[in-house]
Design a protein around this motif. Structure first.
Motif, PDB file in Angstrom:
ATOM      1  N   ALA A 154       0.779  -0.878  -0.090  1.00  0.00           N
ATOM      2  CA  ALA A 154       0.277   0.273  -0.378  1.00  0.00           C
ATOM      3  C   ALA A 154       0.892   1.365   0.219  1.00  0.00           C
ATOM      4  O   ALA A 154       0.296   2.308  -1.004  1.00  0.00           O
ATOM      5  N   GLU A 155       1.800   1.081   0.175  1.00  0.00           N
ATOM      6  CA  GLU A 155       3.291   2.417   0.947  1.00  0.00           C
ATOM      7  C   GLU A 155       3.227   2.401  -0.604  1.00  0.00           C
ATOM      8  O   GLU A 155       3.062   4.327  -0.890  1.00  0.00           O
ATOM      9  N   ARG A 156       3.687   1.454  -1.570  1.00  0.00           N
ATOM     10  CA  ARG A 156       4.239   2.867  -2.698  1.00  0.00           C
ATOM     11  C   ARG A 156       3.233   2.471  -3.479  1.00  0.00           C
ATOM     12  O   ARG A 156       2.895   3.610  -4.734  1.00  0.00           O
ATOM     13  N   GLN A 157       2.135   1.743  -3.671  1.00  0.00           N
ATOM     14  CA  GLN A 157       0.940   2.848  -4.417  1.00  0.00           C
ATOM     15  C   GLN A 157       0.884   4.345  -3.721  1.00  0.00           C
ATOM     16  O   GLN A 157      -0.307   4.928  -4.371  1.00  0.00           O
ATOM     17  N   ARG A 158       0.672   4.052  -2.589  1.00  0.00           N
ATOM     18  CA  ARG A 158       0.438   5.333  -1.829  1.00  0.00           C
ATOM     19  C   ARG A 158       1.137   6.554  -3.089  1.00  0.00           C
ATOM     20  O   ARG A 158       0.130   7.407  -3.302  1.00  0.00           O
ATOM     21  N   LEU A 159       2.741   6.211  -2.865  1.00  0.00           N
ATOM     22  CA  LEU A 159       3.061   7.407  -3.405  1.00  0.00           C
ATOM     23  C   LEU A 159       2.923   7.573  -4.684  1.00  0.00           C
ATOM     24  O   LEU A 159       2.928   8.543  -5.353  1.00  0.00           O
ATOM     25  N   SER A 160       2.928   6.362  -5.564  1.00  0.00           N
ATOM     26  CA  SER A 160       2.560   5.877  -7.095  1.00  0.00           C
ATOM     27  C   SER A 160       1.225   7.015  -7.532  1.00  0.00           C
ATOM     28  O   SER A 160       1.436   8.216  -8.057  1.00  0.00           O
ATOM     29  N   ASP A 161       0.164   7.293  -6.737  1.00  0.00           N
ATOM     30  CA  ASP A 161      -0.495   7.823  -6.599  1.00  0.00           C
ATOM     31  C   ASP A 161      -0.304   9.261  -6.690  1.00  0.00           C
ATOM     32  O   ASP A 161      -0.618   9.742  -7.338  1.00  0.00           O
ATOM     33  N   TYR A 162       0.527   9.773  -5.569  1.00  0.00           N
ATOM     34  CA  TYR A 162       0.734  11.200  -6.207  1.00  0.00           C
ATOM     35  C   TYR A 162       1.380  11.523  -7.293  1.00  0.00           C
ATOM     36  O   TYR A 162       0.903  12.512  -7.858  1.00  0.00           O
ATOM     37  N   THR A 163       2.006  10.391  -7.986  1.00  0.00           N
ATOM     38  CA  THR A 163       2.634  10.903  -8.865  1.00  0.00           C
ATOM     39  C   THR A 163       1.633  10.983 -10.482  1.00  0.00           C
ATOM     40  O   THR A 163       2.168  11.545 -11.306  1.00  0.00           O
ATOM     41  N   CYS A 164       0.852   9.790 -10.196  1.00  0.00           N
ATOM     42  CA  CYS A 164       0.352   9.871 -11.794  1.00  0.00           C
ATOM     43  C   CYS A 164      -1.496  11.018 -11.291  1.00  0.00           C
ATOM     44  O   CYS A 164      -0.991  11.124 -12.314  1.00  0.00           O
ATOM     45  N   THR A 165      -1.393  11.297 -10.617  1.00  0.00           N
ATOM     46  CA  THR A 165      -2.086  12.463  -9.965  1.00  0.00           C
ATOM     47  C   THR A 165      -1.586  13.765 -10.378  1.00  0.00           C
ATOM     48  O   THR A 165      -2.226  14.276 -11.175  1.00  0.00           O
ATOM     49  N   ALA A 166      -0.591  13.337  -9.902  1.00  0.00           N
ATOM     50  CA  ALA A 166       0.054  15.462 -10.278  1.00  0.00           C
ATOM     51  C   ALA A 166       0.610  14.539 -12.128  1.00  0.00           C
ATOM     52  O   ALA A 166      -0.156  16.462 -12.572  1.00  0.00           O
ATOM     53  N   LEU A 167       1.238  13.731 -12.872  1.00  0.00           N
ATOM     54  CA  LEU A 167       0.665  13.512 -13.917  1.00  0.00           C
ATOM     55  C   LEU A 167      -0.144  14.124 -14.885  1.00  0.00           C
ATOM     56  O   LEU A 167      -0.176  15.051 -15.759  1.00  0.00           O
ATOM     57  N   GLN A 168      -1.752  13.755 -14.007  1.00  0.00           N
ATOM     58  CA  GLN A 168      -2.777  13.862 -14.694  1.00  0.00           C
ATOM     59  C   GLN A 168      -2.979  15.067 -14.483  1.00  0.00           C
ATOM     60  O   GLN A 168      -3.549  16.568 -15.790  1.00  0.00           O
ATOM     61  N   LEU A 169      -2.429  16.122 -13.419  1.00  0.00           N
ATOM     62  CA  LEU A 169      -3.212  17.370 -13.680  1.00  0.00           C
ATOM     63  C   LEU A 169      -2.157  18.369 -14.515  1.00  0.00           C
ATOM     64  O   LEU A 169      -2.621  19.488 -15.341  1.00  0.00           O
ATOM     65  N   ALA A 170      -0.889  17.644 -14.402  1.00  0.00           N
ATOM     66  CA  ALA A 170      -0.224  18.844 -15.751  1.00  0.00           C
ATOM     67  C   ALA A 170      -0.622  18.510 -16.626  1.00  0.00           C
ATOM     68  O   ALA A 170      -0.440  19.617 -17.275  1.00  0.00           O
ATOM     69  N   ASN A 171      -1.158  17.739 -17.177  1.00  0.00           N
ATOM     70  CA  ASN A 171      -2.048  17.018 -18.982  1.00  0.00           C
ATOM     71  C   ASN A 171      -3.226  18.016 -18.546  1.00  0.00           C
ATOM     72  O   ASN A 171      -3.288  18.435 -19.768  1.00  0.00           O
ATOM     73  N   PHE A 172      -3.888  18.219 -17.632  1.00  0.00           N
ATOM     74  CA  PHE A 172      -5.289  19.086 -17.296  1.00  0.00           C
ATOM     75  C   PHE A 172      -4.550  20.855 -17.051  1.00  0.00           C
ATOM     76  O   PHE A 172      -5.413  21.082 -18.417  1.00  0.00           O
ATOM     77  N   TRP A 173      -3.722  20.639 -17.047  1.00  0.00           N
ATOM     78  CA  TRP A 173      -3.406  21.974 -16.980  1.00  0.00           C
ATOM     79  C   TRP A 173      -2.666  22.545 -18.482  1.00  0.00           C
ATOM     80  O   TRP A 173      -2.949  23.907 -19.012  1.00  0.00           O
ATOM     81  N   GLN A 174      -2.002  21.755 -19.229  1.00  0.00           N
ATOM     82  CA  GLN A 174      -1.192  22.204 -20.143  1.00  0.00           C
ATOM     83  C   GLN A 174      -2.088  21.694 -21.241  1.00  0.00           C
ATOM     84  O   GLN A 174      -2.358  22.626 -22.664  1.00  0.00           O
ATOM     85  N   ASP A 175      -3.199  21.107 -21.323  1.00  0.00           N
ATOM     86  CA  ASP A 175      -4.695  21.206 -22.125  1.00  0.00           C
ATOM     87  C   ASP A 175      -6.190  21.801 -21.639  1.00  0.00           C
ATOM     88  O   ASP A 175      -7.357  21.641 -22.294  1.00  0.00           O
ATOM     89  N   VAL A 176      -6.277  23.206 -21.168  1.00  0.00           N
ATOM     90  CA  VAL A 176      -7.200  23.450 -21.421  1.00  0.00           C
ATOM     91  C   VAL A 176      -8.104  24.962 -22.233  1.00  0.00           C
ATOM     92  O   VAL A 176      -8.824  24.020 -21.906  1.00  0.00           O
TER      93      VAL A 176
END
Length: 227
Positions: free
Chosen positions: A77-99
């Motif tokens: 669960a710990e590695r998955q939790r940290l992975s979630d931060y990175t994957c969510t951050a990548l998704q947010l970066a793409n959202f802000w890039q493609d407004v």
């Protein structure tokens, strides 16, 4: 998909997937979560709060990171939790890039609560008006995404060297998108921020150098039944 867990799949892709699922111990919900995001895409085009955006990322982005970890022998669960931060951050970066691109498809991923808070309207986006209020809002969103990348960084030291390099490359790429937005003065309505070819080469070069310089990190645990 269900036949990969109970039954006998016939399609070659699902035949191979069933064996991978068994060897790596991948839970069914990782795939069903992705399907939830696909279905949500058909009906949801606005998100009132940031928590709702995070909820979408939970199904659209985070399962991808989980699948990579399972394939590399990690299921905690710990590695998955940290992975979630990175994957969510990548998704947010793409959202802000493609407004602007997303608005053209009828979608706004910027939380509506933030539009209201900063005094931005949908019409501002439609008319490509990068008002001072819009710029301030985008600066806020970029900094928030950067925080999520930082939260996920510890994962790099908790996986094998090969996977660590891949994670770092994706993280650097996502952060470089945020840097590109900043270099544009946070005006993503004028044109879509992109990473230049030179910067892409630099990211790849850094990753290649990392393969030689980074020490070995935590090795993956053997998955029961894995070959």
């Amino acid at each position: 998909m269900n036949t990969c867990y109970s039954g006998s799949p016939r399609h070659p892709v699902f035949v191979a997937l069933k064996e991978t699922v068994k060897q790596c111990g991948i839970p069914r919900h990782e795939f069903s979560d992705l399907l939830i995001a696909f279905r949500q895409d058909q009906t949801v085009t606005r998100f009132d709060t940031f928590d709702e955006v995070l909820g979408y990322c939970r199904y659209s982005a985070n399962p991808v990171g989980h699948l990579v970890l399972y394939l590399c022998g990690y299921s905690d669960a710990e590695r998955q939790r940290l992975s979630d931060y990175t994957c969510t951050a990548l998704q947010l970066a793409n959202f802000w890039q493609d407004v602007l691109v997303d608005y053209g498809k009828g979608r706004i991923y910027l939380p509506l609560e933030d539009l209201r808070r900063f005094g931005v309207t949908g019409e501002d986006i439609a008319q490509r008006r990068a008002t001072p209020q819009f710029i301030t809002m985008m600066k806020f969103e970029v900094e928030r995404a950067r925080e999520w990348f930082v939260r996920g960084l510890p994962l790099v030291k908790m996986v094998s060297r090969e996977l660590a390099i891949d994670i770092e490359l994706f993280s650097r790429g996502g952060q470089e998108i945020l840097n590109a937005i900043e270099r544009q003065g946070f005006d993503v309505l004028r044109s879509r921020p992109v990473i230049s070819g030179a910067r892409k080469l630099l990211l790849v070069a850094r990753a290649a150098a990392g393969k030689l310089l980074l020490p070995h990190h935590a090795q993956p645990r053997r998955v029961p039944g894995a070959r």
